[in-house]
Enzyme design. Structure first.
Site, PDB file in Angstrom:
ATOM      1  N   HIS A  43       0.858  -1.181   0.000  1.00  0.00           N
ATOM      2  CA  HIS A  43       0.000   0.000   0.000  1.00  0.00           C
ATOM      3  C   HIS A  43       0.895   1.232   0.000  1.00  0.00           C
ATOM      4  CE1 HIS A  43      -3.832   2.111   1.703  1.00  0.00           C
ATOM      5  NE2 HIS A  43      -3.121   2.925   0.947  1.00  0.00           N
ATOM      6  N   GLU A  70      -2.746  -1.867  -3.023  1.00  0.00           N
ATOM      7  CA  GLU A  70      -3.806  -1.062  -2.416  1.00  0.00           C
ATOM      8  C   GLU A  70      -3.496   0.419  -2.605  1.00  0.00           C
ATOM      9  OE1 GLU A  70      -4.783  -4.061   1.347  1.00  0.00           O
ATOM     10  OE2 GLU A  70      -3.772  -2.142   1.704  1.00  0.00           O
ATOM     11  N   HIS A 190      -7.694  -5.995   7.825  1.00  0.00           N
ATOM     12  CA  HIS A 190      -7.468  -4.961   8.839  1.00  0.00           C
ATOM     13  C   HIS A 190      -7.653  -5.536  10.243  1.00  0.00           C
ATOM     14  CE1 HIS A 190      -6.451  -0.677   9.137  1.00  0.00           C
ATOM     15  NE2 HIS A 190      -6.947  -0.796  10.356  1.00  0.00           N
TER      16      HIS A 190
END
EC number: 2.6.99.2
Length: 237
Positions: A43, A70, A190
């Site tokens: 990410h 991401e 997450h």
């Protein structure tokens, strides 16, 4: 089978804290795959505080499993997707200064923004996953945008898991059911860890992929990276 994609951002954070190339992010990605990981997630953020855009380019020809990038779909992110052509692009609504992802897309309110982005990325042959809260309405919005998958934001589940895990997982079961009925595959990520992962998987048997970074790297400090990856795979398989 639910794939385990290891997010290597925290390895890059450690490298950047000292400068140089220790630990080597590219080698770490290869090692994760050799130890059993079924995907690598990154990410990159505008300030490059962990994974750098140059790292993503370098990983392009290194990752042999599934490469998942991401990010917020700004111009720089879309340029990266065009260049790298990963297996999956996971779109998140993070502000540039966000410490970490803390909410999913409102797929109804942001439909105009997301529609063109989803269409463009899919035209490159890249699978699109939209990061969403566990809400059937948001899932329905993702389906209307012709996304391939959703990624359920699991921080609320992880927070409530030790209070009442049956209550915590309920909206995720419902959202996954709606997604499957609409032809969307379901990812999750997450704050998933060795405590809460197996219960989520057992309640969403068709879960396609989990992306785990922070907890996995923290566990690896004590258990070793290879052993940790095997323990996470055991929770899923």
């Amino acid at each position: 089978m639910t794939r385990l994609s290891v997010n290597i951002n925290k390895i890059a954070t450690l490298r950047n804290a000292r400068g140089g190339n220790n630990p080597d992010v590219i080698k770490a990605a290869q090692d994760c795959e050799n130890f059993g990981a079924e995907g690598i997630t990154v990410h990159p953020r505008p300030d490059e505080r962990h994974i750098r855009y140059a790292d993503v380019i370098a990983l392009k020809d290194v990752v042999k499993t599934e490469f998942n990038i991401e990010g917020y779909p700004d111009l720089r992110y879309l340029k990266l997707i065009r260049e790298v052509r990963p297996a999956q692009a996971t779109l998140v609504p993070d502000a540039p200064d966000a410490i970490t992802s803390n909410a999913g897309w409102d797929t109804l309110r942001h439909a105009a923004l997301l529609k063109d982005v989803v269409d463009e990325i899919r035209s490159l042959g890249v699978r699109v996953s939209l990061f969403v809260d566990p809400s059937p309405r948001m899932v329905e919005g993702a389906a209307k945008l012709k996304a391939d998958r959703i990624e359920l934001y699991t921080e609320p589940y992880a927070r409530e898991y030790h209070v009442n895990r049956d209550v915590a997982v309920k909206p995720y079961i419902e959202s996954a059911r709606v997604a499957t009925s609409l032809g969307l595959a379901v990812n999750a990520g997450h704050d998933l860890d060795l405590d809460n992962l197996k219960f989520l998987k057992s309640n969403i048997p068709d879960l396609a992929e989990v992306s785990i970074g922070h907890a996995l790297i923290c566990d690896a400090l004590y258990l070793g990276l290879e052993n940790t990856i095997q323990l996470y795979l055991k929770q899923l398989h």
